[in-house]
Write a protein that holds these residues in place. Structure first.
Motif, PDB file in Angstrom:
ATOM      1  N   THR A  67       0.829  -1.202   0.000  1.00 51.82           N
ATOM      2  CA  THR A  67       0.000   0.000   0.000  1.00 51.82           C
ATOM      3  C   THR A  67       0.867   1.257   0.000  1.00 51.82           C
ATOM      4  OG1 THR A  67      -1.631  -1.233   1.248  1.00 51.82           O
ATOM      5  CG2 THR A  67      -1.900   1.144   1.187  1.00 51.82           C
ATOM      6  N   VAL A  68       1.848   1.295   0.888  1.00 50.79           N
ATOM      7  CA  VAL A  68       2.720   2.470   0.977  1.00 50.79           C
ATOM      8  C   VAL A  68       3.448   2.678  -0.350  1.00 50.79           C
ATOM      9  CG1 VAL A  68       4.798   3.392   2.084  1.00 50.79           C
ATOM     10  CG2 VAL A  68       3.004   2.336   3.470  1.00 50.79           C
ATOM     11  N   ALA A  69       4.031   1.581  -0.871  1.00 45.16           N
ATOM     12  CA  ALA A  69       4.786   1.710  -2.122  1.00 45.16           C
ATOM     13  C   ALA A  69       3.875   2.162  -3.258  1.00 45.16           C
ATOM     14  CB  ALA A  69       5.438   0.378  -2.469  1.00 45.16           C
ATOM     15  N   THR A  70       2.703   1.540  -3.361  1.00 42.66           N
ATOM     16  CA  THR A  70       1.800   1.854  -4.465  1.00 42.66           C
ATOM     17  C   THR A  70       1.355   3.310  -4.406  1.00 42.66           C
ATOM     18  OG1 THR A  70       0.996  -0.393  -4.280  1.00 42.66           O
ATOM     19  CG2 THR A  70      -0.274   1.092  -5.667  1.00 42.66           C
ATOM     20  N   VAL A  71       0.917   3.746  -3.218  1.00 42.44           N
ATOM     21  CA  VAL A  71       0.390   5.104  -3.097  1.00 42.44           C
ATOM     22  C   VAL A  71       1.496   6.130  -3.308  1.00 42.44           C
ATOM     23  CG1 VAL A  71      -0.680   6.731  -1.509  1.00 42.44           C
ATOM     24  CG2 VAL A  71      -1.562   4.410  -1.685  1.00 42.44           C
ATOM     25  N   LEU A  72       2.683   5.863  -2.773  1.00 44.32           N
ATOM     26  CA  LEU A  72       3.786   6.812  -2.954  1.00 44.32           C
ATOM     27  C   LEU A  72       4.192   6.917  -4.423  1.00 44.32           C
ATOM     28  CD1 LEU A  72       6.185   6.322   0.090  1.00 44.32           C
ATOM     29  CD2 LEU A  72       4.562   8.160  -0.367  1.00 44.32           C
ATOM     30  N   VAL A 147       5.822  -7.791  -2.827  1.00 46.65           N
ATOM     31  CA  VAL A 147       5.543  -6.343  -2.750  1.00 46.65           C
ATOM     32  C   VAL A 147       5.679  -5.709  -4.129  1.00 46.65           C
ATOM     33  CG1 VAL A 147       6.324  -4.151  -1.787  1.00 46.65           C
ATOM     34  CG2 VAL A 147       6.204  -6.174  -0.326  1.00 46.65           C
ATOM     35  N   ILE A 148       6.773  -6.023  -4.823  1.00 45.33           N
ATOM     36  CA  ILE A 148       7.003  -5.415  -6.151  1.00 45.33           C
ATOM     37  C   ILE A 148       5.864  -5.786  -7.106  1.00 45.33           C
ATOM     38  CG2 ILE A 148       8.488  -5.442  -8.201  1.00 45.33           C
ATOM     39  CD1 ILE A 148      10.871  -5.904  -6.253  1.00 45.33           C
ATOM     40  N   THR A 149       5.522  -7.063  -7.144  1.00 47.20           N
ATOM     41  CA  THR A 149       4.512  -7.529  -8.090  1.00 47.20           C
ATOM     42  C   THR A 149       3.139  -6.927  -7.792  1.00 47.20           C
ATOM     43  OG1 THR A 149       5.741  -9.591  -8.201  1.00 47.20           O
ATOM     44  CG2 THR A 149       3.529  -9.607  -9.126  1.00 47.20           C
ATOM     45  N   LEU A 150       2.775  -6.931  -6.515  1.00 49.56           N
ATOM     46  CA  LEU A 150       1.452  -6.382  -6.166  1.00 49.56           C
ATOM     47  C   LEU A 150       1.406  -4.868  -6.358  1.00 49.56           C
ATOM     48  CD1 LEU A 150       0.478  -8.457  -3.002  1.00 49.56           C
ATOM     49  CD2 LEU A 150      -0.569  -8.546  -5.258  1.00 49.56           C
ATOM     50  N   ASP A 214      -4.827 -11.586  -1.250  1.00 52.23           N
ATOM     51  CA  ASP A 214      -4.268 -12.159  -2.475  1.00 52.23           C
ATOM     52  C   ASP A 214      -3.506 -13.443  -2.159  1.00 52.23           C
ATOM     53  OD1 ASP A 214      -3.670 -11.159  -5.458  1.00 52.23           O
ATOM     54  OD2 ASP A 214      -1.956 -12.295  -4.703  1.00 52.23           O
ATOM     55  N   TYR A 215      -3.690 -14.482  -2.993  1.00 54.21           N
ATOM     56  CA  TYR A 215      -2.931 -15.707  -2.762  1.00 54.21           C
ATOM     57  C   TYR A 215      -2.206 -16.203  -4.011  1.00 54.21           C
ATOM     58  CZ  TYR A 215      -7.040 -18.024  -4.725  1.00 54.21           C
ATOM     59  OH  TYR A 215      -8.061 -18.395  -5.537  1.00 54.21           O
ATOM     60  N   VAL A 216      -2.497 -15.584  -5.170  1.00 50.00           N
ATOM     61  CA  VAL A 216      -1.833 -16.007  -6.398  1.00 50.00           C
ATOM     62  C   VAL A 216      -0.393 -15.524  -6.412  1.00 50.00           C
ATOM     63  CG1 VAL A 216      -1.861 -15.825  -8.901  1.00 50.00           C
ATOM     64  CG2 VAL A 216      -4.003 -16.043  -7.642  1.00 50.00           C
ATOM     65  N   THR A 217      -0.218 -14.240  -6.162  1.00 58.71           N
ATOM     66  CA  THR A 217       1.127 -13.663  -6.208  1.00 58.71           C
ATOM     67  C   THR A 217       2.069 -14.295  -5.184  1.00 58.71           C
ATOM     68  OG1 THR A 217       0.180 -11.637  -7.046  1.00 58.71           O
ATOM     69  CG2 THR A 217       2.394 -11.485  -6.167  1.00 58.71           C
ATOM     70  N   PRO A 218       1.668 -14.419  -3.905  1.00 59.10           N
ATOM     71  CA  PRO A 218       2.583 -15.058  -2.949  1.00 59.10           C
ATOM     72  C   PRO A 218       2.922 -16.489  -3.360  1.00 59.10           C
ATOM     73  CG  PRO A 218       0.584 -14.296  -1.832  1.00 59.10           C
ATOM     74  CD  PRO A 218       0.472 -13.893  -3.253  1.00 59.10           C
ATOM     75  N   ASN A 225       8.886 -18.077   2.344  1.00 59.85           N
ATOM     76  CA  ASN A 225       8.779 -16.991   3.324  1.00 59.85           C
ATOM     77  C   ASN A 225       7.904 -15.848   2.855  1.00 59.85           C
ATOM     78  OD1 ASN A 225      10.403 -18.303   5.185  1.00 59.85           O
ATOM     79  ND2 ASN A 225      12.266 -17.583   4.128  1.00 59.85           N
ATOM     80  N   GLY A 226       7.295 -16.024   1.687  1.00 62.40           N
ATOM     81  CA  GLY A 226       6.445 -14.951   1.180  1.00 62.40           C
ATOM     82  C   GLY A 226       4.976 -15.336   1.186  1.00 62.40           C
ATOM     83  N   LEU A 227       4.656 -16.482   1.777  1.00 62.68           N
ATOM     84  CA  LEU A 227       3.253 -16.913   1.801  1.00 62.68           C
ATOM     85  C   LEU A 227       2.438 -16.063   2.774  1.00 62.68           C
ATOM     86  CD1 LEU A 227       3.561 -20.784   1.598  1.00 62.68           C
ATOM     87  CD2 LEU A 227       2.863 -19.181  -0.188  1.00 62.68           C
ATOM     88  N   MET A 228       1.173 -15.918   2.461  1.00 67.01           N
ATOM     89  CA  MET A 228       0.316 -15.033   3.248  1.00 67.01           C
ATOM     90  C   MET A 228      -0.889 -15.800   3.771  1.00 67.01           C
ATOM     91  SD  MET A 228       0.804 -11.723   0.766  1.00 67.01           S
ATOM     92  CE  MET A 228      -0.537 -10.725   1.376  1.00 67.01           C
TER      93      MET A 228
END
Lengths: 276, 362
Positions: A67-72, A147-150, A214-218, A225-228
């Motif tokens: 969220t922070v990355a996208t909005v910034l 984070v980058i992909t989302l 989201d579960y596709v990207t992770p 270590n990136g599973l959500m």
């Protein structure tokens, strides 16, 4: 009677699935039988099992970072289109911004794998330029990659509400800011930014709420270590055949998202009394 | 009075090929209520925005209290503006709006509050400080915009059509209040308006602009009575133009006016310069009167027929046709007790004073 058709539609599409999840979360699964005696056992397990807590915390962290990355990143783009693009070109710019969406979400995620991979575009490019000796590994199969992909996937969803908020700002307000003695930068800080906040808050909610689920990207770029939390919910429903546990985790995740979203709405109302 | 507070010389403004300001030469004195008057698109707002610093002049010099303003941004100029839309910050309440420009003045919170309260009192908005911006009426928004500008004690206050968004009653009330406020604070006001009546009522001096050029700068009475060009005369109020021939006779100009006859004009009746040959002579409707039976007339008279009649309540306007002239002329009569209102087609004798005539070169 006129209201009944849309109401029925809304109930079928929104209330019934939600109610079903909620109901399921109080049941239990015993191998193949569904025990419909109401119990809080699933919630107790969600609370006691450290893995669930870990996944939920990680989901919140990753969604927060996305969220922070996208909005910034979205704000300068929205600002540029709203303030520096000639009015007759604005629709064209917005149209161009949506072009990445012509390809499927899944293909875009795979493309990021190609870009970020061990022998990917980024690594071979950087080593070709002699900037790195061995491939960077911190960019794929971990939380960073998610984070980058989302952030890329949700960029237009953040750009549009911020753009709309910026478009609604009466330009004479900015001139008034200058006229009353403020520099361009201070006018941005004291006038533009507060007036753009409703758009920023909308962007935050639009990005944060879906990314946490989201579960596709992770699954594709996150590595172990990136599973959500959504991956765990999916696992409970489809692999472990434990729909009640999955439902309970879904309710818990929804609860967190709701609290955070309401917090943002409250902050917006309380501190940024922007009324149009 | 010392030198002018604003001095423009040879100011030009181009937008691409469009020449928005042409050769502006203008001095405005300190403490003056000055109006820029003209039809839309005449450049009056561009001129105001050039003074404020929102537009850069393409050429020429703008001096503000003795300082050259070339390249000086609006936030560094001793001017403040009341915008046409008022530009009230919607995210701030009334007091925060008024205090917006005080941030860098190094005041304590208490001093700031006192200044804001004083400014709000000045515009008749005591106790409105806590009001949200969106809860204000049009007139109140305008007062907040005024207070927000005046609290900074600018050398010049710029007003961009501040009354155009108000209804008629409110507008008339604000015209009086603005005038009173300007006398009270003694700051130079520059008002942009397309409403000639508003300019006449409020200003010490008026600059009339057409197509980027200043046509005439004068006090309201001079502008109304002695317009230099027929364009100015036509824009300010109503003016009857009549074809005439003119020739010099010593100091004065002898004219032969179609339908009215001979008249001798003094040099001051030729504000645009003395002209001879085929000219136009102008006269205001209120300077012509109907002569009713039994009335004694000192002025010159002519025979006419009423072509059209417009009853306004306090006044009646008539279009009357002079004998042998196709285009009717307009005159106005106050509706006093016992004076009849003539109907269309009625014969009417008119009286006019040659001192009211103005000569324009054709």
């Amino acid at each position: 009677m006129l209201i009944s058709a849309p109401a029925l539609y809304a109930i079928l599409l929104l209330a019934v699935p939600l109610g079903a999840i909620f109901l399921f979360s109080f049941w239990t699964q015993d191998y193949l039988t569904l025990i419909t005696t109401p119990t809080l056992a699933n919630y107790q397990e969600a609370w006691n099992e450290p893995l669930y807590g870990l996944l939920l915390r990680r989901s919140l962290m990753i969604s927060g970072a996305v969220t922070v990355a996208t909005v910034l990143l979205a704000f300068p783009i929205a600002y540029f289109v709203s303030f520096h693009v000639r009015p007759e070109r604005k629709s064209l710019w917005l149209f161009l911004i949506t072009i990445p969406f012509w390809t499927s979400y899944l293909i875009r995620v795979f493309l990021w794998k190609v870009i970020l991979g061990y022998n990917g575009v980024l690594n071979s490019g950087l080593s070709g330029l002699g900037l790195i000796d061995e491939p960077l590994t911190f960019i794929l199969y971990n939380a960073n990659a998610v984070v980058i992909t989302l952030a890329h996937a949700f960029a237009p969803f953040a750009i549009l509400p911020i753009f709309v908020a910026l478009e609604r700002i009466d330009r004479s307000l900015l001139e008034a800011g200058r006229d009353l003695g403020e520099t361009k930068l201070m006018t941005f800080w004291r006038v533009t930014l507060p007036l753009a906040m409703p758009g920023v808050v909308a962007a935050v909610l639009i990005v944060f709420i879906p990314t946490i689920g989201d579960y596709v990207t992770p699954r594709l770029v996150g590595g172990p270590n990136g599973l959500m939390i959504a991956n765990m919910i999916q696992t409970q429903f489809l692999k472990l055949n434990n729909a009640p546990m999955g439902a309970a985790l879904a309710v818990v995740a929804m609860l967190f998202v709701s609290v955070i979203a309401l917090g943002f709405v409250w902050l917006n109302r309380k501190f940024l009394r922007v009324k149009q | 009075m010392s030198g002018p507070i604003i001095s423009l010389s040879g100011v030009q403004k181009y937008y691409g090929d469009y020449h928005a300001l042409r050769d502006i030469e203008l001095d405005i004195a300190e403490g003056e209520f000055f109006s820029l008057l003209g039809p839309s698109g005449c450049g009056k707002t561009t001129l105001l925005r050039t003074i404020a610093g929102f537009e850069d002049a393409s050429d020429g010099a703008l001096m503000l209290s003795g300082r050259d303003m070339k390249g000086v941004p609006p936030n560094k100029r001793p001017t403040n503006m009341v915008f046409q839309s008022y530009a009230i910050f919607p995210h701030l309440n009334v007091a925060e709006n008024v205090a917006f420009g005080l941030r860098k003045h190094g005041l304590s919170a208490a001093q700031k509050d006192a200044k804001v309260a004083e400014a709000l009192a000045m515009v008749g908005l005591e106790g409105y400080g806590g009001r949200a911006a969106h809860a204000l009426s049009g007139g109140q928004r305008q007062r907040v915009a005024l207070a927000r500008a005046l609290v900074l004690q600018p050398k010049v206050l710029l007003l961009d059509e501040p009354l155009s968004a108000l209804d008629k009653k409110m507008r008339e009330q604000m015209q009086g209040e603005l005038r009173r406020l300007q006398r009270q604070v003694g700051i130079t006001f520059i008002l942009v308006t397309h409403d000639q009546e508003e300019a006449l009522i409020m200003s010490d001096r008026i600059a009339v602009m057409f197509e980027g050029r200043i046509a005439q700068v004068a006090a309201p009475q001079t502008l109304y009575r002695r317009p230099e060009t027929s364009q100015v005369a036509d824009f300010i109020g109503v003016m009857n133009f009549m074809p005439a021939t003119a020739q010099m006779a010593g100091e004065s100009v002898e004219t032969e006016i179609a339908g009215l006859g001979k008249a001798s004009l003094a040099p001051d009746q030729c504000p645009g310069g003395v002209a001879t040959g085929a000219v136009h002579v102008g006269i205001r409707p209120e300077m012509i009167s109907l002569v009713f039976e039994g009335e004694e007339v000192k002025a010159a008279t002519a025979k006419t027929t009423v072509v059209e009649q417009y009853y306004y309540g306090d006044m009646t306007y008539y279009d009357v046709a002079l004998e042998g002239v196709e285009k009717p002329i307009t005159l106005s009569m106050k509706n006093i007790v016992g004076r009849p209102v003539l109907e269309r087609g009625a014969p009417a004798r008119i009286a006019w004073d040659p001192r009211a005539l103005v000569l324009f070169s054709a």
